[in-house]
Scaffold this motif. Sequence first.
Motif, PDB file in Angstrom:
ATOM      1  N   ASP A  81     140.541  96.771  57.445  1.00  0.00           N
ATOM      2  CA  ASP A  81     139.430  96.057  56.806  1.00  0.00           C
ATOM      3  C   ASP A  81     139.421  94.589  57.239  1.00  0.00           C
ATOM      4  N   THR A  82     138.237  93.986  57.182  1.00  0.00           N
ATOM      5  CA  THR A  82     138.092  92.551  57.432  1.00  0.00           C
ATOM      6  C   THR A  82     137.977  91.824  56.102  1.00  0.00           C
ATOM      7  N   VAL A  83     138.796  90.805  55.901  1.00  0.00           N
ATOM      8  CA  VAL A  83     138.817  90.038  54.656  1.00  0.00           C
ATOM      9  C   VAL A  83     138.261  88.645  54.934  1.00  0.00           C
ATOM     10  N   THR A  84     137.324  88.214  54.106  1.00  0.00           N
ATOM     11  CA  THR A  84     136.766  86.864  54.220  1.00  0.00           C
ATOM     12  C   THR A  84     137.566  85.920  53.328  1.00  0.00           C
ATOM     13  N   VAL A  85     138.031  84.820  53.916  1.00  0.00           N
ATOM     14  CA  VAL A  85     138.881  83.850  53.233  1.00  0.00           C
ATOM     15  C   VAL A  85     138.107  82.548  53.039  1.00  0.00           C
ATOM     16  N   THR A  86     138.183  81.979  51.847  1.00  0.00           N
ATOM     17  CA  THR A  86     137.581  80.676  51.574  1.00  0.00           C
ATOM     18  C   THR A  86     138.673  79.694  51.162  1.00  0.00           C
ATOM     19  N   TYR A  87     138.776  78.603  51.897  1.00  0.00           N
ATOM     20  CA  TYR A  87     139.758  77.542  51.654  1.00  0.00           C
ATOM     21  C   TYR A  87     138.974  76.375  51.061  1.00  0.00           C
ATOM     22  N   THR A  88     139.169  76.117  49.769  1.00  0.00           N
ATOM     23  CA  THR A  88     138.461  75.031  49.092  1.00  0.00           C
ATOM     24  C   THR A  88     139.434  73.878  48.839  1.00  0.00           C
ATOM     25  N   VAL A  89     139.134  72.735  49.421  1.00  0.00           N
ATOM     26  CA  VAL A  89     139.895  71.524  49.123  1.00  0.00           C
ATOM     27  C   VAL A  89     139.251  70.908  47.884  1.00  0.00           C
ATOM     28  N   VAL A  90     139.877  71.116  46.745  1.00  0.00           N
ATOM     29  CA  VAL A  90     139.321  70.650  45.475  1.00  0.00           C
ATOM     30  C   VAL A  90     139.385  69.133  45.401  1.00  0.00           C
ATOM     31  N   THR A  91     140.541  68.580  45.731  1.00  0.00           N
ATOM     32  CA  THR A  91     140.718  67.124  45.750  1.00  0.00           C
ATOM     33  C   THR A  91     141.388  66.753  47.060  1.00  0.00           C
ATOM     34  N   PRO A  92     140.634  66.186  48.009  1.00  0.00           N
ATOM     35  CA  PRO A  92     141.259  65.774  49.273  1.00  0.00           C
ATOM     36  C   PRO A  92     142.266  64.656  49.041  1.00  0.00           C
ATOM     37  N   ALA A  93     143.192  64.536  49.970  1.00  0.00           N
ATOM     38  CA  ALA A  93     144.151  63.436  49.899  1.00  0.00           C
ATOM     39  C   ALA A  93     143.497  62.180  50.450  1.00  0.00           C
ATOM     40  N   ALA A  94     142.309  61.874  49.960  1.00  0.00           N
ATOM     41  CA  ALA A  94     141.550  60.776  50.546  1.00  0.00           C
ATOM     42  C   ALA A  94     140.490  60.274  49.589  1.00  0.00           C
ATOM     43  N   SER A  95     140.167  59.012  49.729  1.00  0.00           N
ATOM     44  CA  SER A  95     139.022  58.413  49.045  1.00  0.00           C
ATOM     45  C   SER A  95     138.480  57.314  49.945  1.00  0.00           C
ATOM     46  N   ASN A  96     137.302  56.850  49.657  1.00  0.00           N
ATOM     47  CA  ASN A  96     136.662  55.809  50.462  1.00  0.00           C
ATOM     48  C   ASN A  96     137.269  54.456  50.082  1.00  0.00           C
ATOM     49  N   PRO A  97     138.008  53.833  50.989  1.00  0.00           N
ATOM     50  CA  PRO A  97     138.690  52.585  50.626  1.00  0.00           C
ATOM     51  C   PRO A  97     137.805  51.350  50.738  1.00  0.00           C
ATOM     52  N   THR A  98     136.567  51.510  51.183  1.00  0.00           N
ATOM     53  CA  THR A  98     135.715  50.359  51.422  1.00  0.00           C
ATOM     54  C   THR A  98     134.598  50.292  50.394  1.00  0.00           C
ATOM     55  N   LYS A 130     128.130  69.309  55.446  1.00  0.00           N
ATOM     56  CA  LYS A 130     127.424  69.094  54.193  1.00  0.00           C
ATOM     57  C   LYS A 130     128.350  68.414  53.203  1.00  0.00           C
ATOM     58  N   ASN A 131     127.912  67.316  52.645  1.00  0.00           N
ATOM     59  CA  ASN A 131     128.666  66.634  51.591  1.00  0.00           C
ATOM     60  C   ASN A 131     127.725  65.753  50.790  1.00  0.00           C
ATOM     61  N   ASP A 132     128.096  65.505  49.559  1.00  0.00           N
ATOM     62  CA  ASP A 132     127.348  64.566  48.738  1.00  0.00           C
ATOM     63  C   ASP A 132     127.638  63.140  49.211  1.00  0.00           C
ATOM     64  N   PRO A 133     126.728  62.195  48.932  1.00  0.00           N
ATOM     65  CA  PRO A 133     127.018  60.792  49.278  1.00  0.00           C
ATOM     66  C   PRO A 133     128.299  60.323  48.585  1.00  0.00           C
ATOM     67  N   VAL A 134     129.022  59.432  49.253  1.00  0.00           N
ATOM     68  CA  VAL A 134     130.267  58.896  48.704  1.00  0.00           C
ATOM     69  C   VAL A 134     130.069  57.398  48.441  1.00  0.00           C
ATOM     70  N   PRO A 135     130.135  56.985  47.178  1.00  0.00           N
ATOM     71  CA  PRO A 135     129.949  55.549  46.904  1.00  0.00           C
ATOM     72  C   PRO A 135     131.141  54.737  47.406  1.00  0.00           C
ATOM     73  N   GLY A 136     130.926  53.449  47.534  1.00  0.00           N
ATOM     74  CA  GLY A 136     132.021  52.576  47.912  1.00  0.00           C
ATOM     75  C   GLY A 136     133.170  52.704  46.937  1.00  0.00           C
ATOM     76  N   LYS A 137     134.386  52.808  47.450  1.00  0.00           N
ATOM     77  CA  LYS A 137     135.609  52.994  46.673  1.00  0.00           C
ATOM     78  C   LYS A 137     135.655  54.346  45.950  1.00  0.00           C
ATOM     79  N   GLY A 138     134.676  55.227  46.252  1.00  0.00           N
ATOM     80  CA  GLY A 138     134.612  56.508  45.553  1.00  0.00           C
ATOM     81  C   GLY A 138     135.488  57.576  46.188  1.00  0.00           C
ATOM     82  N   ALA A 139     135.789  58.609  45.407  1.00  0.00           N
ATOM     83  CA  ALA A 139     136.605  59.722  45.904  1.00  0.00           C
ATOM     84  C   ALA A 139     135.782  60.598  46.843  1.00  0.00           C
ATOM     85  N   PHE A 140     136.425  61.125  47.872  1.00  0.00           N
ATOM     86  CA  PHE A 140     135.746  62.069  48.750  1.00  0.00           C
ATOM     87  C   PHE A 140     135.487  63.360  47.977  1.00  0.00           C
ATOM     88  N   PRO A 141     134.347  64.020  48.235  1.00  0.00           N
ATOM     89  CA  PRO A 141     134.000  65.219  47.471  1.00  0.00           C
ATOM     90  C   PRO A 141     134.817  66.434  47.916  1.00  0.00           C
TER      91      PRO A 141
END
Length: 446
Positions: A81-98, A130-141
Amino acid sequence: MGSPRSSGSTRGSRRRRWASLLGATALAVTAGGALAAPAGAASNVDYPTHCIPPAIAGLPPIDGTTTAKITVDNTSPKVGDTVTVTYTVVTPAASNPTDLALPADIMTPTGKVTLAGAQTGSVTVTGPKKNDPVPGKGAFPSFSMTGTFTVTAPGAINLSPGDYNIHTSYILELDTPCTVTNPPAPVSETVTAADNPPANTRAITLGSASGSPGATVAVTGSGFTPGAAVTLAGRSGTTQTADTATVTANAQGGISGSLAVSDLTTTGVVAYEGGAWSADLGAGPVAYVVIDDQPVPDGSQKVTTTVRAGTLSMSQAGDAVQLSGVDFGQGGASTGALQTVTVKDFRGGPAGWSLTGKVTDFNGPGAKIDAGKLSWSPACATKAGSPSTCQAGSAGTVGASGATLASTPDGTGTGGEFTADARLSLDVPSFTPPGTYAGVLTLTLT
């Protein structure tokens, strides 16, 4: 001492300017230790991550914590069988530092999912741009990536999140790779694969397709278990009749025998091993008709009629769909509903049907929206009394290559009336020029 401070200030100013310019990929993280989730549970897991910003950003490597989750479309597959895998990064190790706000739809993620246990290796996964806008100093989605793998061994297969990369397309094309500091990361999901039994190769042929009541029909076959007792039987639709016989498979798995068929309702003949019919250990049905040619007794009249085979057809409730509008600069889902399609299968016989759709690009004022941006969530219903049962297609992209809206399987007796619908969603890019965009969705019934 004044000169060094001035030099350091100049370098810091340059670094801040580059960080502002490339804020989409200049990462800041929150440090922390990894918390392992129980193996076998589809749950969020935390793991330490080492991220390397683009060199042009002028930032050092960053160590932090990623929270992620692995899910699959089938936790109990079979080998093959073929299995479809979804890898969701819920909280990246990153945020917008500017302080620079980042626009939507500039991030394209890719990554790996690690397999361990009964099957080892890795699965390449990719995500949409595809991503939502990231405000200054905001967390990456949060973002998700999907991929597939083929099951090659039975047993428990553990899935852990692996390395991932964030590619950004804003001012420059840049990559920010993030690797698992102490691989493998904790197990987020486990699938338990079963052995796939060998394919049933049993088959039979008949010496004739029809006969008078009580006439015998020759039955030959192959693929049966050598030495097994094999039952030959008449079928009326999905029900076995009283007409049966028994033969023994030879050393090569072949059978040869005859069956006297008397039941006037007979539609086919089957052969099977064991005490009752099983699709895994049987062959057929092969079509067979009993012709009622018995003479009419004196003083009696034989009354007959003919049921004529019809056609397979479809009709639509309309030929136009108006999707909801979206705002320039925002974009997003433009939604609506497919006009209801009615399918009538009056052919008789064993064949099912399939209703598929494909769509063209959506052309507008000097621009277009790609056909692959249209997705649907199909639904279908079966009219009471229909021999077949309608099955809705899978939710997902329609696109130029097409997808299945609804279908019915092949069977001993098929037919009926059905209705098919779908919720439609067109993913409109945020800065698509204002205007009306139209595409043609073509449905094909086979």
